[in-house]
Design an enzyme around this catalytic site. Sequence first.
Site, PDB file in Angstrom:
ATOM      1  N   ASP A  43       0.835  -1.198   0.000  1.00  0.00           N
ATOM      2  CA  ASP A  43       0.000   0.000   0.000  1.00  0.00           C
ATOM      3  C   ASP A  43       0.873   1.252   0.000  1.00  0.00           C
ATOM      4  O   ASP A  43       1.538   1.543   0.989  1.00  0.00           O
ATOM      5  CB  ASP A  43      -0.893   0.012   1.247  1.00  0.00           C
ATOM      6  CG  ASP A  43      -1.798   1.228   1.278  1.00  0.00           C
ATOM      7  OD1 ASP A  43      -2.879   1.174   0.655  1.00  0.00           O
ATOM      8  OD2 ASP A  43      -1.423   2.250   1.888  1.00  0.00           O
ATOM      9  N   TYR A  99       3.143   9.880  -0.640  1.00  0.00           N
ATOM     10  CA  TYR A  99       4.205   9.294   0.184  1.00  0.00           C
ATOM     11  C   TYR A  99       5.583   9.525  -0.456  1.00  0.00           C
ATOM     12  O   TYR A  99       6.607   9.354   0.205  1.00  0.00           O
ATOM     13  CB  TYR A  99       4.009   7.783   0.418  1.00  0.00           C
ATOM     14  CG  TYR A  99       2.736   7.379   1.126  1.00  0.00           C
ATOM     15  CD1 TYR A  99       1.890   8.322   1.718  1.00  0.00           C
ATOM     16  CD2 TYR A  99       2.369   6.031   1.215  1.00  0.00           C
ATOM     17  CE1 TYR A  99       0.718   7.929   2.347  1.00  0.00           C
ATOM     18  CE2 TYR A  99       1.198   5.643   1.851  1.00  0.00           C
ATOM     19  CZ  TYR A  99       0.371   6.594   2.401  1.00  0.00           C
ATOM     20  OH  TYR A  99      -0.786   6.193   3.019  1.00  0.00           O
ATOM     21  N   HIS A 147      -7.552   9.485  -2.133  1.00  0.00           N
ATOM     22  CA  HIS A 147      -6.915   9.481  -0.805  1.00  0.00           C
ATOM     23  C   HIS A 147      -7.802  10.089   0.283  1.00  0.00           C
ATOM     24  O   HIS A 147      -7.905   9.538   1.385  1.00  0.00           O
ATOM     25  CB  HIS A 147      -5.569  10.207  -0.894  1.00  0.00           C
ATOM     26  CG  HIS A 147      -4.569   9.764   0.113  1.00  0.00           C
ATOM     27  ND1 HIS A 147      -3.224   9.688  -0.140  1.00  0.00           N
ATOM     28  CD2 HIS A 147      -4.715   9.365   1.408  1.00  0.00           C
ATOM     29  CE1 HIS A 147      -2.587   9.266   0.935  1.00  0.00           C
ATOM     30  NE2 HIS A 147      -3.469   9.058   1.893  1.00  0.00           N
ATOM     31  N   LYS A 174      -2.607   5.755  -4.309  1.00  0.00           N
ATOM     32  CA  LYS A 174      -3.717   6.693  -4.046  1.00  0.00           C
ATOM     33  C   LYS A 174      -3.481   8.015  -4.750  1.00  0.00           C
ATOM     34  O   LYS A 174      -2.338   8.487  -4.844  1.00  0.00           O
ATOM     35  CB  LYS A 174      -3.848   6.943  -2.533  1.00  0.00           C
ATOM     36  CG  LYS A 174      -3.807   5.678  -1.691  1.00  0.00           C
ATOM     37  CD  LYS A 174      -4.041   5.928  -0.218  1.00  0.00           C
ATOM     38  CE  LYS A 174      -3.678   4.699   0.601  1.00  0.00           C
ATOM     39  NZ  LYS A 174      -2.231   4.600   0.917  1.00  0.00           N
TER      40      LYS A 174
END
Length: 272
Positions: free
Chosen positions: A43, A48, A104, A71
């Site tokens: 994930d 990120y 997200h 996401k």
Amino acid sequence: MNIVKLNNGVEMPQLGFGVWQVPDAEATPAVSEAIKAGYRSIDTAAIYGNESGVGAALGMVDRDELFITTKLWNADQGYDPTLRAFDESMNKLGLDVLDLYLIHWPTPARELYVDTWKAFVELQKEGRVRAIGVSNFQPAHLRRLIDETGVVPAVNQVELHPYLQQSELRAFHAEHGVQTEAWSPLGQGGELLSDPVVTEIAARHHRSAAQIVLRWHLQLGNVVIPKSVTSARIRENIAVFDFELSEDELAALSTLDRGGRIGPNPDEFNQA
Ligand code: NAD
């Protein structure tokens, strides 16, 4: 590894590996370690900043053994920006087809999540993503997507742990066929893992507190994506398929619910 079947028939491992706050360069060794330990679901998210590092670790096993989630970040919501952001994520990951794409956050004040969802539906029709879902959506946001597009998200990934059990949302998911996925399933490794209710059950099973919490999620039917960059914990967090909690133990853990949200409230989080 347990498998769950999503509402469009796609199969997803019930336990995966989360990489929030793992820097790009560290994502490759961490994901490699996870794959060696037996994880097959990863994930990540555009925000990120580690999709390239994750992608670099994925050649270790056949592509069809892996389930990759990323996401769409808030700033890229809207129909056309979503399509562009998807291409960027796929380039970084080095993939042709994604397993699961999530919005997200709803960022409700920005009024863009329905248009964003229409782009997700298009990407799925084109075969570029196998399943589409959302993250941090409240019942009202889910209801609006379903009413306006007729397409029910396959997954809603939300903050969920024994201190924040999300009963109303889980009931909505069960009614509409949305798979519940728990982020921060270990409560980010904080107070929860030294809670006496958890540690007492852990001692009884000769297991760690983290394993007890993960087992509680699995027996409830949640998908979980615990994060660690420590080899021993990466292995420990997947070693949860060879024991069971009793009904009484599940009930004891369920008494811990106390509205203990760690992350933002999705109704109020509108950051682009
Ligand atoms: P988590 O609950 O998985 O906790 C991770 C922390 O717990 C680690 O950093 C470590 O400090 C500790 N830990 C891990 N394994 C342990 C063990 N066996 N024993 C003791 N301590 C242990 O928290 P998380 O990283 O916030 O969430 C997991 C994943 O969920 C993220 O990596 C990310 O992929 C996803 N996530 C998604 C959202 C979202 O908005 N969709 C938000 C946060 C996280």
